[in-house]
Design a protein around this motif. Structure first.
Motif, PDB file in Angstrom:
ATOM      1  N   GLU A 119       0.822  -1.211   0.000  1.00 14.55           N
ATOM      2  CA  GLU A 119       0.000   0.000   0.000  1.00 14.55           C
ATOM      3  C   GLU A 119       0.857   1.263   0.000  1.00 14.55           C
ATOM      4  OE1 GLU A 119      -2.774  -0.269   3.219  1.00 14.55           O
ATOM      5  OE2 GLU A 119      -3.568  -2.172   2.516  1.00 14.55           O
ATOM      6  N   ARG A 120       2.132   1.106  -0.329  1.00 15.80           N
ATOM      7  CA  ARG A 120       3.035   2.262  -0.300  1.00 15.80           C
ATOM      8  C   ARG A 120       2.752   3.250  -1.428  1.00 15.80           C
ATOM      9  NH1 ARG A 120       8.706  -0.795   0.249  1.00 15.80           N
ATOM     10  NH2 ARG A 120       7.616  -2.316  -1.017  1.00 15.80           N
ATOM     11  N   TRP A 121       2.410   2.706  -2.616  1.00 13.36           N
ATOM     12  CA  TRP A 121       2.184   3.562  -3.780  1.00 13.36           C
ATOM     13  C   TRP A 121       0.937   3.101  -4.520  1.00 13.36           C
ATOM     14  CZ3 TRP A 121       7.155   1.249  -3.180  1.00 13.36           C
ATOM     15  CH2 TRP A 121       8.092   2.109  -2.597  1.00 13.36           C
ATOM     16  N   ASN A 122       0.298   4.038  -5.187  1.00 19.48           N
ATOM     17  CA  ASN A 122      -0.911   3.742  -5.944  1.00 19.48           C
ATOM     18  C   ASN A 122      -0.563   3.360  -7.377  1.00 19.48           C
ATOM     19  OD1 ASN A 122      -3.810   3.716  -6.352  1.00 19.48           O
ATOM     20  ND2 ASN A 122      -3.472   5.540  -7.601  1.00 19.48           N
ATOM     21  N   ILE A 123      -1.172   2.292  -7.868  1.00 19.37           N
ATOM     22  CA  ILE A 123      -1.025   1.901  -9.274  1.00 19.37           C
ATOM     23  C   ILE A 123      -2.060   2.684 -10.070  1.00 19.37           C
ATOM     24  CG2 ILE A 123      -1.250   0.033 -10.939  1.00 19.37           C
ATOM     25  CD1 ILE A 123      -0.305  -1.878  -8.761  1.00 19.37           C
ATOM     26  N   SER A 124      -1.598   3.500 -11.002  1.00 18.08           N
ATOM     27  CA  SER A 124      -2.490   4.342 -11.796  1.00 18.08           C
ATOM     28  C   SER A 124      -2.727   3.781 -13.201  1.00 18.08           C
ATOM     29  CB  SER A 124      -1.932   5.765 -11.877  1.00 18.08           C
ATOM     30  OG  SER A 124      -0.590   5.738 -12.322  1.00 18.08           O
ATOM     31  N   LEU A 125      -1.908   2.833 -13.621  1.00 15.69           N
ATOM     32  CA  LEU A 125      -2.039   2.208 -14.935  1.00 15.69           C
ATOM     33  C   LEU A 125      -1.438   0.814 -14.832  1.00 15.69           C
ATOM     34  CD1 LEU A 125      -1.195   3.710 -18.354  1.00 15.69           C
ATOM     35  CD2 LEU A 125      -0.081   1.609 -17.685  1.00 15.69           C
ATOM     36  N   PHE A 126      -2.101  -0.161 -15.431  1.00 17.15           N
ATOM     37  CA  PHE A 126      -1.558  -1.523 -15.416  1.00 17.15           C
ATOM     38  C   PHE A 126      -1.959  -2.215 -16.709  1.00 17.15           C
ATOM     39  CE2 PHE A 126      -1.139  -5.965 -14.388  1.00 17.15           C
ATOM     40  CZ  PHE A 126      -0.037  -5.993 -13.553  1.00 17.15           C
ATOM     41  N   HIS A 127      -0.962  -2.693 -17.454  1.00 19.07           N
ATOM     42  CA  HIS A 127      -1.228  -3.417 -18.691  1.00 19.07           C
ATOM     43  C   HIS A 127      -0.301  -4.627 -18.760  1.00 19.07           C
ATOM     44  CE1 HIS A 127      -1.079  -4.212 -23.115  1.00 19.07           C
ATOM     45  NE2 HIS A 127      -2.367  -4.159 -22.898  1.00 19.07           N
ATOM     46  N   TYR A 128      -0.891  -5.808 -18.886  1.00 20.89           N
ATOM     47  CA  TYR A 128      -0.155  -7.069 -18.893  1.00 20.89           C
ATOM     48  C   TYR A 128      -0.267  -7.726 -20.264  1.00 20.89           C
ATOM     49  CZ  TYR A 128       1.016 -11.896 -17.670  1.00 20.89           C
ATOM     50  OH  TYR A 128       1.580 -13.138 -17.622  1.00 20.89           O
ATOM     51  N   ARG A 129       0.877  -8.172 -20.804  1.00 21.73           N
ATOM     52  CA  ARG A 129       0.894  -8.851 -22.107  1.00 21.73           C
ATOM     53  C   ARG A 129       1.703 -10.132 -21.999  1.00 21.73           C
ATOM     54  NH1 ARG A 129      -1.332  -7.773 -26.777  1.00 21.73           N
ATOM     55  NH2 ARG A 129       0.587  -8.123 -27.875  1.00 21.73           N
ATOM     56  N   ASN A 130       1.154 -11.199 -22.548  1.00 22.49           N
ATOM     57  CA  ASN A 130       1.907 -12.442 -22.652  1.00 22.49           C
ATOM     58  C   ASN A 130       1.363 -13.240 -23.820  1.00 22.49           C
ATOM     59  OD1 ASN A 130       2.965 -15.041 -22.535  1.00 22.49           O
ATOM     60  ND2 ASN A 130       3.173 -14.957 -20.336  1.00 22.49           N
ATOM     61  N   HIS A 131       2.282 -13.840 -24.546  1.00 19.40           N
ATOM     62  CA  HIS A 131       1.903 -14.690 -25.679  1.00 19.40           C
ATOM     63  C   HIS A 131       2.564 -16.048 -25.542  1.00 19.40           C
ATOM     64  CE1 HIS A 131      -0.298 -11.684 -27.922  1.00 19.40           C
ATOM     65  NE2 HIS A 131       0.661 -10.828 -27.666  1.00 19.40           N
ATOM     66  N   GLY A 132       2.497 -16.633 -24.353  1.00 21.52           N
ATOM     67  CA  GLY A 132       3.073 -17.942 -24.137  1.00 21.52           C
ATOM     68  C   GLY A 132       4.583 -17.936 -23.986  1.00 21.52           C
ATOM     69  N   ALA A 133       5.172 -16.782 -23.772  1.00 19.91           N
ATOM     70  CA  ALA A 133       6.620 -16.678 -23.609  1.00 19.91           C
ATOM     71  C   ALA A 133       7.009 -16.977 -22.167  1.00 19.91           C
ATOM     72  CB  ALA A 133       7.077 -15.268 -23.990  1.00 19.91           C
ATOM     73  N   ALA A 134       8.298 -17.025 -21.916  1.00 22.85           N
ATOM     74  CA  ALA A 134       8.803 -17.278 -20.567  1.00 22.85           C
ATOM     75  C   ALA A 134       8.599 -16.069 -19.660  1.00 22.85           C
ATOM     76  CB  ALA A 134      10.282 -17.641 -20.623  1.00 22.85           C
ATOM     77  N   TYR A 135       8.319 -14.910 -20.274  1.00 16.12           N
ATOM     78  CA  TYR A 135       8.141 -13.686 -19.509  1.00 16.12           C
ATOM     79  C   TYR A 135       6.831 -13.006 -19.870  1.00 16.12           C
ATOM     80  CZ  TYR A 135      12.988 -14.005 -18.111  1.00 16.12           C
ATOM     81  OH  TYR A 135      14.164 -14.424 -17.553  1.00 16.12           O
ATOM     82  N   GLY A 136       6.150 -12.508 -18.853  1.00 14.35           N
ATOM     83  CA  GLY A 136       5.013 -11.637 -19.065  1.00 14.35           C
ATOM     84  C   GLY A 136       5.525 -10.214 -19.117  1.00 14.35           C
TER      85      GLY A 136
END
Length: 117
Positions: free
Chosen positions: A59-76
């Motif tokens: 709760e230290r900082w507010n998330i104002s934008l969040f976008h997640y992308r993954n296409h089956g890779a080892a990393y999101g």
């Protein structure tokens, strides 16, 4: 092509944030998002990776934008806007360093300044 017409042009061909995230976002900048900084992360695709990030962020900082992308890779691939006041910048940097994920400060990225700010 457009240079001869005096249109302002910004080449985003090699801009990872524009290719992975910005083209999928709509709505512009949130009016109440003061002190927003923008970071791009690569999260390992394993159970608990996102939870680790959110738990350590707490709760230290507010998330104002969040976008997640993954296409089956080892990393999101994650783009996050976080509201961090100047007085908390060192503490936020310590959070990033302790997290152990690859990250990039995208606050001054032309795609962000053109489309979201």
């Amino acid at each position: 092509m457009f240079a001869d017409k005096a249109y302002p042009v910004t080449d985003l061909t090699d801009n990872e944030m524009a290719k992975l995230h910005i083209r999928h976002l709509v709505g512009g900048h949130a009016a109440g998002a003061r002190h927003e900084i923008l970071y791009r992360f690569e999260f390992p695709e394993r159970p608990g990776a996102l939870l680790k990030f959110l738990t350590r962020l707490g709760e230290r900082w507010n998330i104002s934008l969040f976008h997640y992308r993954n296409h089956g890779a080892a990393y999101g691939r994650v783009l996050v806007g976080i509201q961090v006041e100047q007085k908390d910048k060192k503490r936020f940097q310590a959070f990033l360093d302790e997290l152990g994920y690859s990250y990039w400060d995208e606050t001054k990225n032309p795609a962000y300044t053109l489309f979201l700010s």
